[in-house]
Design a protein around this motif. Sequence first.
Motif, PDB file in Angstrom:
ATOM      1  N   PHE A   1       2.817   8.009   0.449  1.00 55.20           N
ATOM      2  CA  PHE A   1       1.433   8.007   0.926  1.00 55.20           C
ATOM      3  C   PHE A   1       0.452   8.334  -0.188  1.00 55.20           C
ATOM      4  O   PHE A   1      -0.725   8.571   0.071  1.00 55.20           O
TER       5      PHE A   1
ATOM      6  N   SER B   1       0.810  -1.218   0.000  1.00 52.75           N
ATOM      7  CA  SER B   1       0.000   0.000   0.000  1.00 52.75           C
ATOM      8  C   SER B   1       0.840   1.264   0.000  1.00 52.75           C
ATOM      9  O   SER B   1       0.333   2.350  -0.312  1.00 52.75           O
ATOM     10  N   PHE B   2       2.128   1.139   0.343  1.00 58.42           N
ATOM     11  CA  PHE B   2       2.995   2.315   0.429  1.00 58.42           C
ATOM     12  C   PHE B   2       3.928   2.474  -0.780  1.00 58.42           C
ATOM     13  O   PHE B   2       4.719   3.424  -0.807  1.00 58.42           O
TER      14      PHE B   2
ATOM     15  N   LEU C   1      -7.131   0.322   5.107  1.00 52.10           N
ATOM     16  CA  LEU C   1      -8.090   1.242   5.702  1.00 52.10           C
ATOM     17  C   LEU C   1      -9.232   0.499   6.398  1.00 52.10           C
ATOM     18  O   LEU C   1      -9.746   0.953   7.419  1.00 52.10           O
TER      19      LEU C   1
ATOM     20  N   ASN D   1      -1.041   6.597  -2.425  1.00 53.61           N
ATOM     21  CA  ASN D   1      -2.213   5.717  -2.563  1.00 53.61           C
ATOM     22  C   ASN D   1      -3.310   6.103  -1.580  1.00 53.61           C
ATOM     23  O   ASN D   1      -4.506   6.074  -1.915  1.00 53.61           O
ATOM     24  N   TYR D   2      -2.922   6.480  -0.366  1.00 53.05           N
ATOM     25  CA  TYR D   2      -3.902   6.911   0.623  1.00 53.05           C
ATOM     26  C   TYR D   2      -4.434   8.305   0.292  1.00 53.05           C
ATOM     27  O   TYR D   2      -5.632   8.581   0.463  1.00 53.05           O
ATOM     28  N   LYS D   3      -3.545   9.187  -0.175  1.00 59.69           N
ATOM     29  CA  LYS D   3      -3.984  10.530  -0.556  1.00 59.69           C
ATOM     30  C   LYS D   3      -5.013  10.466  -1.675  1.00 59.69           C
ATOM     31  O   LYS D   3      -5.952  11.273  -1.718  1.00 59.69           O
ATOM     32  N   THR D   4      -4.822   9.508  -2.581  1.00 66.21           N
ATOM     33  CA  THR D   4      -5.753   9.377  -3.705  1.00 66.21           C
ATOM     34  C   THR D   4      -7.171   9.132  -3.211  1.00 66.21           C
ATOM     35  O   THR D   4      -8.130   9.712  -3.725  1.00 66.21           O
ATOM     36  N   PHE D   5      -7.303   8.301  -2.207  1.00 67.36           N
ATOM     37  CA  PHE D   5      -8.633   7.992  -1.679  1.00 67.36           C
ATOM     38  C   PHE D   5      -9.317   9.224  -1.095  1.00 67.36           C
ATOM     39  O   PHE D   5     -10.509   9.425  -1.272  1.00 67.36           O
ATOM     40  N   PHE D   6      -8.547  10.041  -0.385  1.00 70.99           N
ATOM     41  CA  PHE D   6      -9.157  11.141   0.359  1.00 70.99           C
ATOM     42  C   PHE D   6      -9.177  12.468  -0.391  1.00 70.99           C
ATOM     43  O   PHE D   6      -9.814  13.414   0.060  1.00 70.99           O
TER      44      PHE D   6
ATOM     45  N   ALA E   1      -4.144  -0.358  -0.253  1.00 69.39           N
ATOM     46  CA  ALA E   1      -4.386   0.760   0.652  1.00 69.39           C
ATOM     47  C   ALA E   1      -5.819   0.714   1.169  1.00 69.39           C
ATOM     48  O   ALA E   1      -6.080   0.984   2.346  1.00 69.39           O
ATOM     49  N   GLY E   2      -6.748   0.338   0.301  1.00 72.21           N
ATOM     50  CA  GLY E   2      -8.133   0.182   0.733  1.00 72.21           C
ATOM     51  C   GLY E   2      -8.292  -0.931   1.750  1.00 72.21           C
ATOM     52  O   GLY E   2      -9.049  -0.799   2.721  1.00 72.21           O
TER      53      GLY E   2
END
Length: 274
Positions: free
Chosen positions: A52, A34-35, A247, A54-59, A243-244
């Motif tokens: 980060f 995920s990183f 979460l 992949n996580y930024k993409t979600f939010f 990453a999902g």
Amino acid sequence: MIFTNKVSKIGIYTAIVLLALVFSAPFLYTLYTSFIPIKYVNTFTGLENWTFDNYKTFFTSDAYSVSKWLFNTVVMTGIILIGNLIINPMAAYALAKLDFFGKKLIFWIVVITMMIPYHMILIPVYVNMAKLGWLNSFAALTIPFLYQAIYIFMLRQFFIGVPNELIEAARMDGLTKMGAFWRIVYPLSKPVLITVAILTFAGTWNSYLIPSTLANTPEKYVLVVGLNSVKDMFFENTPLVMAGVVLTTLPILAFFFVFQKQYMEGISNSGLKG
């Protein structure tokens, strides 16, 4: 003899550590993937290439509503968790300590209900929710699940072990039946209640089939359903999918680690008495 015992303990602890590594390997791989950027998938790369993004993409992306999905999940899980910690103990206490007509019949109905997979009654539940006009609402996602037969059974087994003399003493001090339950018995059942809380939290937070059936519009998606739609859209983007997964998994792990001691106590006390 002392040396033999030490060697034996070292062997046991080594085996436990190895088993822990084996069972945690899939999650560690998920966390690592995920990183990293997609070009490093299935390879090992140093921390300098971790990101980060992949996580930024979600939010941050307008294509996803992760914040909304997360809010829906928190609300759904919170309502169901509170309901199960109120309704199940009251029902279990009545079946364990109160005398009333049809008590044994109701208990056996609860036991039989435990044997029926929920998938078998999902269609009737869907039909009833549709008739009530509750589809795509928090009412459909929560009200049918405010109690669980398995938890009523677990709590009943625990309450049977509570001495009747303790309840009678509370009644002699002026407490009502409900007062004795809430002020004496309920606090004593903390370990098994935490067990119920953990199981309810994990089962609700990770639930996919029921939320996807009763709430099928994107604005009513819960996190698991929403992230699964992302997986279908970007199946080849493994880091984004992982990453999902992280979460959805981290809240459950955090909840368990905070209450793991009480969880083990609840497991040992809930099903061995009576």
